[in-house]
Design a protein around this motif. Structure first.
Motif, PDB file in Angstrom:
ATOM      1  N   LEU A  41       0.843  -1.190   0.000  1.00 36.31           N
ATOM      2  CA  LEU A  41       0.000   0.000   0.000  1.00 36.31           C
ATOM      3  C   LEU A  41       0.881   1.243   0.000  1.00 36.31           C
ATOM      4  CD1 LEU A  41      -2.722   1.449   0.202  1.00 36.31           C
ATOM      5  CD2 LEU A  41      -2.557   1.203   2.687  1.00 36.31           C
ATOM      6  N   LYS A  42       1.929   1.202   0.807  1.00 34.12           N
ATOM      7  CA  LYS A  42       2.867   2.331   0.888  1.00 34.12           C
ATOM      8  C   LYS A  42       3.538   2.587  -0.473  1.00 34.12           C
ATOM      9  CE  LYS A  42       5.325   4.952   3.856  1.00 34.12           C
ATOM     10  NZ  LYS A  42       4.737   6.023   4.609  1.00 34.12           N
ATOM     11  N   SER A  43       3.877   1.498  -1.188  1.00 32.65           N
ATOM     12  CA  SER A  43       4.524   1.675  -2.492  1.00 32.65           C
ATOM     13  C   SER A  43       3.580   2.351  -3.486  1.00 32.65           C
ATOM     14  CB  SER A  43       5.030   0.339  -3.037  1.00 32.65           C
ATOM     15  OG  SER A  43       3.968  -0.534  -3.355  1.00 32.65           O
ATOM     16  N   ALA A  44       2.298   1.989  -3.459  1.00 30.49           N
ATOM     17  CA  ALA A  44       1.326   2.645  -4.336  1.00 30.49           C
ATOM     18  C   ALA A  44       1.131   4.103  -3.918  1.00 30.49           C
ATOM     19  CB  ALA A  44      -0.002   1.899  -4.316  1.00 30.49           C
ATOM     20  N   HIS A  45       1.024   4.327  -2.623  1.00 30.90           N
ATOM     21  CA  HIS A  45       0.857   5.686  -2.102  1.00 30.90           C
ATOM     22  C   HIS A  45       2.046   6.568  -2.499  1.00 30.90           C
ATOM     23  CE1 HIS A  45      -0.222   8.878   0.712  1.00 30.90           C
ATOM     24  NE2 HIS A  45       1.039   8.854   1.126  1.00 30.90           N
ATOM     25  N   ASN A  46       3.257   6.058  -2.269  1.00 33.62           N
ATOM     26  CA  ASN A  46       4.455   6.832  -2.609  1.00 33.62           C
ATOM     27  C   ASN A  46       4.595   7.034  -4.113  1.00 33.62           C
ATOM     28  OD1 ASN A  46       5.091   7.066   0.081  1.00 33.62           O
ATOM     29  ND2 ASN A  46       6.611   5.434   0.066  1.00 33.62           N
ATOM     30  N   GLY A  47       4.203   6.024  -4.904  1.00 36.63           N
ATOM     31  CA  GLY A  47       4.252   6.164  -6.354  1.00 36.63           C
ATOM     32  C   GLY A  47       3.346   7.279  -6.838  1.00 36.63           C
ATOM     33  N   ALA A  48       2.165   7.359  -6.272  1.00 35.95           N
ATOM     34  CA  ALA A  48       1.229   8.431  -6.647  1.00 35.95           C
ATOM     35  C   ALA A  48       1.759   9.797  -6.229  1.00 35.95           C
ATOM     36  CB  ALA A  48      -0.152   8.166  -6.034  1.00 35.95           C
ATOM     37  N   ARG A  49       2.267   9.902  -5.003  1.00 34.82           N
ATOM     38  CA  ARG A  49       2.806  11.184  -4.529  1.00 34.82           C
ATOM     39  C   ARG A  49       3.987  11.641  -5.375  1.00 34.82           C
ATOM     40  NH1 ARG A  49       4.358  10.621   1.288  1.00 34.82           N
ATOM     41  NH2 ARG A  49       5.754  12.263   0.649  1.00 34.82           N
ATOM     42  N   LYS A  50       4.874  10.693  -5.688  1.00 35.01           N
ATOM     43  CA  LYS A  50       6.068  11.032  -6.452  1.00 35.01           C
ATOM     44  C   LYS A  50       5.714  11.523  -7.862  1.00 35.01           C
ATOM     45  CE  LYS A  50      10.666   9.279  -7.371  1.00 35.01           C
ATOM     46  NZ  LYS A  50      11.573   8.163  -7.271  1.00 35.01           N
ATOM     47  N   ALA A  51       4.679  10.943  -8.465  1.00 33.55           N
ATOM     48  CA  ALA A  51       4.261  11.383  -9.804  1.00 33.55           C
ATOM     49  C   ALA A  51       3.836  12.851  -9.785  1.00 33.55           C
ATOM     50  CB  ALA A  51       3.130  10.501 -10.323  1.00 33.55           C
ATOM     51  N   LEU A  52       3.149  13.268  -8.721  1.00 37.20           N
ATOM     52  CA  LEU A  52       2.755  14.682  -8.607  1.00 37.20           C
ATOM     53  C   LEU A  52       3.953  15.561  -8.340  1.00 37.20           C
ATOM     54  CD1 LEU A  52      -0.591  14.909  -6.584  1.00 37.20           C
ATOM     55  CD2 LEU A  52      -0.183  15.421  -8.981  1.00 37.20           C
ATOM     56  N   GLN A  53       4.867  15.122  -7.494  1.00 35.05           N
ATOM     57  CA  GLN A  53       6.042  15.920  -7.167  1.00 35.05           C
ATOM     58  C   GLN A  53       6.923  16.134  -8.395  1.00 35.05           C
ATOM     59  OE1 GLN A  53       7.702  13.621  -3.969  1.00 35.05           O
ATOM     60  NE2 GLN A  53       6.393  14.568  -2.422  1.00 35.05           N
ATOM     61  N   ASN A  54       6.947  15.159  -9.288  1.00 29.83           N
ATOM     62  CA  ASN A  54       7.779  15.277 -10.489  1.00 29.83           C
ATOM     63  C   ASN A  54       7.251  16.310 -11.474  1.00 29.83           C
ATOM     64  OD1 ASN A  54       9.599  13.409  -9.558  1.00 29.83           O
ATOM     65  ND2 ASN A  54       8.684  11.704 -10.661  1.00 29.83           N
ATOM     66  N   LEU A  55       6.004  16.758 -11.302  1.00 33.00           N
ATOM     67  CA  LEU A  55       5.451  17.783 -12.172  1.00 33.00           C
ATOM     68  C   LEU A  55       6.031  19.149 -11.893  1.00 33.00           C
ATOM     69  CD1 LEU A  55       1.648  16.950 -12.373  1.00 33.00           C
ATOM     70  CD2 LEU A  55       3.343  16.751 -14.167  1.00 33.00           C
ATOM     71  N   VAL A  56       6.444  19.355 -10.640  1.00 31.11           N
ATOM     72  CA  VAL A  56       6.919  20.685 -10.220  1.00 31.11           C
ATOM     73  C   VAL A  56       8.281  20.989 -10.792  1.00 31.11           C
ATOM     74  CG1 VAL A  56       7.468  22.123  -8.234  1.00 31.11           C
ATOM     75  CG2 VAL A  56       5.563  20.550  -8.134  1.00 31.11           C
TER      76      VAL A  56
END
Length: 191
Positions: free
Chosen positions: A176-191
């Motif tokens: 669950l943490k890996s999916a959560h972190n994957g989603a967060r990281k995708a947004l952070q990479n937009l900045v």
């Protein structure tokens, strides 16, 4: 014939929790290791993350089977009637998992289990919960139900389930943490 994963099972078990391993209940460890080393079941964990301005979301799916964890994520742009609705991204993540699972399962797969933290996911799939006031969510719900039915028909030798990830399986769950972190990281990479 030697199957992948048998060497890993015989070797040292991975420590998914680091220094917190002693705090993890034994039953949770057993569930996690059973999923990680499963040969006949592909486990898929889905999650969504929403940006502060709420005009963007990202979704991630973690595919777990046979000693491998693969995380895939993407940014999505919700329609205007779903800008502040996290459930839109959560349902999109499930659709992504259903649409792409074939790439990550092995030849021995007999079962696909998709976990979501949408507590009404079963009611959504059975149309006991509808989104009458939000057209885009209503369409997405219908798309999810249709895709789920189509995948069952296309894969008659596979058992499918979409399940709510209960509270007792959320803490200390590295998938669950890996999916959560994957989603967060995708947004952070937009900045």
């Amino acid at each position: 014939m030697k199957m992948k994963g048998t060497i890993k099972i015989a070797g040292k078990m991975p420590n998914f929790w680091g220094k917190y391993m002693k705090k993890v209940p034994e039953n949770v460890k057993q569930i996690i290791y059973n999923q990680y080393y499963s040969i006949d079941t592909l486990y898929i964990y889905c999650d969504c993350s929403m940006s502060i301005e709420k005009s963007k979301m990202s979704i991630a799916t973690s595919y777990i089977q046979n000693g491998f964890v693969t995380v895939k994520s993407q940014v999505i742009y919700p329609p205007s009637d779903c800008l502040e609705k996290n459930v839109y991204g959560e349902l999109q993540a499930i659709i992504s998992g259903l649409s792409n699972f074939e790439k990550y399962m092995n030849n021995e797969s007999k079962k696909i289990v998709i976990y979501s933290d949408v507590n009404d996911i079963i009611k959504i799939l059975n149309k006991q919960v509808t989104f009458k006031k939000v057209t885009s969510l209503m369409k997405l719900q219908n798309n999810l139900i249709q895709l789920f039915q189509n995948k069952r028909i296309e894969n008659p030798n596979l058992s499918f389930s979409i399940e709510y990830l209960s509270r007792d399986l959320k803490p200390f769950n590295p998938f669950l943490k890996s999916a959560h972190n994957g989603a967060r990281k995708a947004l952070q990479n937009l900045v």
